[in-house]
Write a protein that holds these residues in place. Structure first.
Motif, mmCIF file in Angstrom:
data_model
loop_
_atom_site.group_PDB
_atom_site.id
_atom_site.type_symbol
_atom_site.label_atom_id
_atom_site.label_comp_id
_atom_site.label_asym_id
_atom_site.label_seq_id
_atom_site.Cartn_x
_atom_site.Cartn_y
_atom_site.Cartn_z
ATOM 1 N N ASN A 1 -7.989 -45.081 34.359
ATOM 2 C CA ASN A 1 -8.464 -45.610 33.080
ATOM 3 C C ASN A 1 -7.333 -46.086 32.171
ATOM 4 O OD1 ASN A 1 -11.261 -45.010 33.631
ATOM 5 N ND2 ASN A 1 -10.745 -42.850 33.304
ATOM 6 N N VAL A 2 -6.115 -46.177 32.718
ATOM 7 C CA VAL A 2 -4.959 -46.590 31.913
ATOM 8 C C VAL A 2 -5.014 -48.093 31.665
ATOM 9 C CG1 VAL A 2 -2.451 -46.862 31.951
ATOM 10 C CG2 VAL A 2 -3.486 -44.684 32.633
ATOM 11 N N ASP A 3 -4.811 -48.489 30.411
ATOM 12 C CA ASP A 3 -4.788 -49.908 30.059
ATOM 13 C C ASP A 3 -3.381 -50.497 30.110
ATOM 14 O OD1 ASP A 3 -7.630 -50.479 29.281
ATOM 15 O OD2 ASP A 3 -7.231 -48.820 27.903
ATOM 16 N N ILE A 4 -2.380 -49.715 29.713
ATOM 17 C CA ILE A 4 -0.979 -50.148 29.712
ATOM 18 C C ILE A 4 -0.124 -48.952 30.107
ATOM 19 C CG2 ILE A 4 0.963 -50.951 28.300
ATOM 20 C CD1 ILE A 4 -1.066 -53.144 28.638
ATOM 21 N N SER A 5 0.896 -49.187 30.957
ATOM 22 C CA SER A 5 1.812 -48.124 31.358
ATOM 23 C C SER A 5 3.229 -48.484 30.925
ATOM 24 C CB SER A 5 1.762 -47.914 32.872
ATOM 25 O OG SER A 5 2.634 -46.865 33.265
ATOM 26 N N LEU A 6 3.933 -47.506 30.314
ATOM 27 C CA LEU A 6 5.254 -47.766 29.752
ATOM 28 C C LEU A 6 6.231 -46.655 30.137
ATOM 29 C CD1 LEU A 6 4.100 -48.611 26.091
ATOM 30 C CD2 LEU A 6 4.575 -50.266 27.915
ATOM 31 N N MET A 7 7.476 -47.024 30.426
ATOM 32 C CA MET A 7 8.543 -46.045 30.626
ATOM 33 C C MET A 7 9.891 -46.754 30.594
ATOM 34 S SD MET A 7 8.580 -45.086 34.696
ATOM 35 C CE MET A 7 10.104 -44.151 34.478
ATOM 36 N N ALA A 8 10.950 -45.959 30.564
ATOM 37 C CA ALA A 8 12.303 -46.520 30.495
ATOM 38 C C ALA A 8 13.251 -45.691 31.343
ATOM 39 C CB ALA A 8 12.787 -46.553 29.044
ATOM 40 N N HIS A 9 14.250 -46.352 31.917
ATOM 41 C CA HIS A 9 15.227 -45.721 32.812
ATOM 42 C C HIS A 9 16.631 -45.998 32.288
ATOM 43 C CE1 HIS A 9 17.442 -44.622 36.382
ATOM 44 N NE2 HIS A 9 16.336 -44.362 37.061
ATOM 45 N N PRO A 10 17.494 -44.979 32.218
ATOM 46 C CA PRO A 10 18.865 -45.216 31.736
ATOM 47 C C PRO A 10 19.722 -45.916 32.779
ATOM 48 C CG PRO A 10 18.639 -42.949 32.434
ATOM 49 C CD PRO A 10 17.261 -43.560 32.547
ATOM 50 N N GLY A 11 20.749 -46.585 32.291
ATOM 51 C CA GLY A 11 21.705 -47.265 33.162
ATOM 52 C C GLY A 11 22.974 -47.553 32.383
ATOM 53 N N PRO A 12 23.936 -48.204 32.996
ATOM 54 C CA PRO A 12 25.174 -48.576 32.301
ATOM 55 C C PRO A 12 24.977 -49.844 31.475
ATOM 56 C CG PRO A 12 25.267 -49.287 34.576
ATOM 57 C CD PRO A 12 23.958 -48.559 34.428
ATOM 58 N N LYS A 13 26.013 -50.220 30.758
ATOM 59 C CA LYS A 13 25.961 -51.429 29.936
ATOM 60 C C LYS A 13 25.795 -52.682 30.790
ATOM 61 C CE LYS A 13 26.765 -49.986 25.624
ATOM 62 N NZ LYS A 13 25.963 -50.342 24.441
ATOM 63 N N LYS A 14 26.340 -52.644 32.015
ATOM 64 C CA LYS A 14 26.184 -53.751 32.952
ATOM 65 C C LYS A 14 25.463 -53.243 34.190
ATOM 66 C CE LYS A 14 29.195 -56.814 33.947
ATOM 67 N NZ LYS A 14 30.376 -57.588 34.381
ATOM 68 N N ILE A 15 24.220 -53.677 34.355
ATOM 69 C CA ILE A 15 23.449 -53.280 35.525
ATOM 70 C C ILE A 15 23.713 -54.232 36.686
ATOM 71 C CG2 ILE A 15 21.106 -52.897 36.405
ATOM 72 C CD1 ILE A 15 20.292 -52.240 33.520
ATOM 73 N N THR B 1 11.563 -50.507 31.688
ATOM 74 C CA THR B 1 12.771 -51.078 31.109
ATOM 75 C C THR B 1 14.001 -50.251 31.474
ATOM 76 O OG1 THR B 1 13.819 -51.734 29.029
ATOM 77 C CG2 THR B 1 12.409 -49.801 28.973
ATOM 78 N N MET B 2 15.162 -50.877 31.444
ATOM 79 C CA MET B 2 16.432 -50.185 31.622
ATOM 80 C C MET B 2 17.146 -50.158 30.278
ATOM 81 S SD MET B 2 16.643 -49.484 34.954
ATOM 82 C CE MET B 2 18.376 -49.149 35.229
ATOM 83 N N PHE B 3 17.643 -48.981 29.882
ATOM 84 C CA PHE B 3 18.398 -48.896 28.629
ATOM 85 C C PHE B 3 19.792 -48.346 28.906
ATOM 86 C CE2 PHE B 3 16.303 -44.779 28.939
ATOM 87 C CZ PHE B 3 17.217 -43.856 28.441
ATOM 88 N N ALA B 4 20.769 -48.850 28.148
ATOM 89 C CA ALA B 4 22.164 -48.512 28.392
ATOM 90 C C ALA B 4 22.557 -47.244 27.646
ATOM 91 C CB ALA B 4 23.062 -49.664 27.944
ATOM 92 N N ILE B 5 23.347 -46.406 28.310
ATOM 93 C CA ILE B 5 23.919 -45.223 27.670
ATOM 94 C C ILE B 5 25.443 -45.303 27.788
ATOM 95 C CG2 ILE B 5 21.893 -43.833 28.178
ATOM 96 C CD1 ILE B 5 23.534 -42.468 30.416
ATOM 97 N N PRO B 6 26.167 -44.668 26.876
ATOM 98 C CA PRO B 6 27.629 -44.667 26.986
ATOM 99 C C PRO B 6 28.073 -43.995 28.273
ATOM 100 C CG PRO B 6 26.926 -43.950 24.806
ATOM 101 C CD PRO B 6 25.694 -43.989 25.658
ATOM 102 N N GLU C 1 20.178 -42.429 22.299
ATOM 103 C CA GLU C 1 19.640 -43.702 22.792
ATOM 104 C C GLU C 1 18.235 -43.513 23.349
ATOM 105 O OE1 GLU C 1 20.846 -46.863 22.560
ATOM 106 O OE2 GLU C 1 22.246 -45.847 21.210
ATOM 107 N N ALA C 2 18.010 -42.400 24.052
ATOM 108 C CA ALA C 2 16.677 -42.144 24.617
ATOM 109 C C ALA C 2 15.626 -42.032 23.517
ATOM 110 C CB ALA C 2 16.709 -40.872 25.459
ATOM 111 N N LEU C 3 15.990 -41.461 22.382
ATOM 112 C CA LEU C 3 15.037 -41.354 21.274
ATOM 113 C C LEU C 3 14.715 -42.721 20.691
ATOM 114 C CD1 LEU C 3 16.153 -38.144 19.337
ATOM 115 C CD2 LEU C 3 14.418 -38.395 21.120
ATOM 116 N N ILE C 4 15.728 -43.572 20.547
ATOM 117 C CA ILE C 4 15.475 -44.932 20.052
ATOM 118 C C ILE C 4 14.576 -45.689 21.018
ATOM 119 C CG2 ILE C 4 16.601 -47.172 19.651
ATOM 120 C CD1 ILE C 4 18.921 -45.609 18.391
ATOM 121 N N VAL C 5 14.837 -45.535 22.292
ATOM 122 C CA VAL C 5 13.994 -46.167 23.307
ATOM 123 C C VAL C 5 12.561 -45.650 23.203
ATOM 124 C CG1 VAL C 5 13.578 -46.310 25.797
ATOM 125 C CG2 VAL C 5 15.876 -46.681 24.888
ATOM 126 N N GLY C 6 12.414 -44.333 23.020
ATOM 127 C CA GLY C 6 11.092 -43.764 22.879
ATOM 128 C C GLY C 6 10.331 -44.351 21.704
#
Length: 433
Positions: A175-189, A367-372, A396-401
């Protein structure tokens, strides 16, 4: 108050305040109660002690994430949510749903780790960002009294085990209409990419596991080797066949192998060997072609040596179907927090994830988000595990959230945006690669 009268900045202010009030608890849930440096990480790994550690410092492998499961569930229940533990028949999955009516926005929390190198893929940050997103959207739905629901789903065994695929089979996304999540990575993937704060849309390879067992006949290697049928020769021949095949692989295709059962002595013709293969390709169509070629290589090794072979396939991870609307909304919301996020990158990230399976079920953002992290650091390396435990990565994870929550809000209240996202998803699913 009508939906159109609610300004997105009001929602942002609400979500910021809600997570600010929970900042200490979220930090403890992710990691520990005092700041952690990379040096702290290596001291911990060497001595196995120090601090009140939580998800990051208690890495657990696929389907063994019992402490992470209990820690997250305890936290959510402490915030007043009704949590279904051991959800959908998986012992380390959980589900919590809030709100009434309207559209259902799903957030996926991963928390499994890697053997020997802990959270070197940063799944503690995935859990943190998804929990934060769920909390923020739940508070916004409640504060502004809008029809809509938020679902936080605990999704174990992403690294190996296909937890989301099993959850799909069990009806978790029905019954999900939209699915969202994020994965950490470096500044250059990507090697050709300018450093950024992340990429909203990343293409990923489809993947399948192949298990093969060769059966021959024992004989004395010195006395009567001609009586034997050598299962090791069959295994080595099949491996060499794949090595020859590699010249014809597409640039983004991958084939990996591990020998699981081989002879322990040299003076016996072995009657049994076993291997485990992983096969990756940018599309399902390409994956199926490559799997067929790999099977031929394995069967040829058996044929050449006179062995019998048993081949099993499992754990299909599909490619990820990008959604332009979700990528754009996330890009915009990350900009509200002064983060430079690319909307998408058209080169395939050669890793794989079971979130691809979800993207075939409903419009999905991974999405991929960069961490130091050190410039040479990349997921699945100990230096990335260290980076994933820092206060900076947690922030950074909180901002992404928060940005995921605002994207979910858009999908609840903006009918035109939601309709466009669904239409784009249907077109992506119908597209033949």
């Amino acid at each position: 108050m009508t939906l159109t009268a609610i300004n997105i900045e009001e929602v942002k202010t609400c979500t910021d305040a809600a997570l600010e009030a929970l900042q200490q608890e979220l930090r403890e849930l992710n990691h520990q109660v005092y700041p952690c440096s990379w040096l702290d990480y290596f001291i911990y790994k060497a001595n196995k002690f120090g601090g009140d550690y939580q998800i990051w410092s208690n890495p657990e492998l696929a389907y063994q994430e019992h402490r992470a499961h209990d820690t997250i569930c305890d936290f959510l229940e402490g915030q007043g949510f009704a949590v279904t533990r051991h959800a959908y028949g998986l012992d380390t999955s959980f589900e919590v749903v809030t709100g009434t009516g309207g559209r259902l926005i799903n957030f996926n929390a991963e928390y499994d780790a890697l053997p020997g190198i802990g959270h070197a893929c940063g799944h503690n940050l995935i859990a943190t960002s998804s929990i934060a997103a769920f909390l923020a959207l739940s508070f916004a739905i409640r504060k502004f009294n809008v029809p809509g629901r938020a679902q936080l789903l605990g999704t174990p065994a992403e690294e190996n085990g296909g937890g989301k695929a099993k959850l799909i089979d069990a009806g978790a996304y029905k019954n999900v209409d939209i699915s969202l999540m994020a994965h950490p990575g470096p500044k250059k993937i990507y090697p050709d990419q300018e450093p950024s704060d992340g990429i909203a849309g990343t293409l990923m390879n489809a993947r399948k596991n192949i298990h093969c067992e060769f059966t021959g006949r024992n004989a004395h290697a010195g006395g009567n080797p001609w009586e034997g049928i050598n299962a090791l020769d069959a295994l080595v021949s099949s491996y060499n066949n794949v090595a020859v095949l590699r010249q014809q692989l597409l640039p983004d295709q991958r084939v990996h192998c591990a020998f699981l059962d081989t002879p322990k002595v040299a003076n016996v013709i072995p009657d049994y060997t076993k291997a485990f293969w992983q096969v990756r390709s940018p599309t399902l169509k390409g994956l199926n072609v490559l799997v067929s070629k790999l099977r031929n290589c394995i069967e040829a090794g058996a044929l050449a040596t006179g062995c019998q072979v048993k081949i099993d396939e499992d754990e299909l991870y599909t490619d990820v179907r990008l959604n332009g609307t979700l990528c754009e909304r996330y890009h915009i919301h990350m900009g509200r927090y002064s983060r430079n996020v690319l909307k998408r990158h058209d080169k395939v990230l050669t890793g794989s994830s079971d979130i691809g399976n979800v993207s075939y079920e409903t419009p999905t953002l991974h999405t991929m988000f960069a961490i130091p992290a050190p410039t040479t650091s990349f997921p699945h390396h100990p230096t990335f595990a260290a980076a994933a435990g820092t206060d900076e990565a947690h922030a950074e994870a909180l901002i992404v959230g928060k940005s995921l929550a605002l994207t979910g809000w858009d999908m609840i209240v903006e009918n035109d945006m939601y309709d466009l996202a669904r239409r784009q998803w249907r077109e992506e699913i119908a597209r033949k690669d």
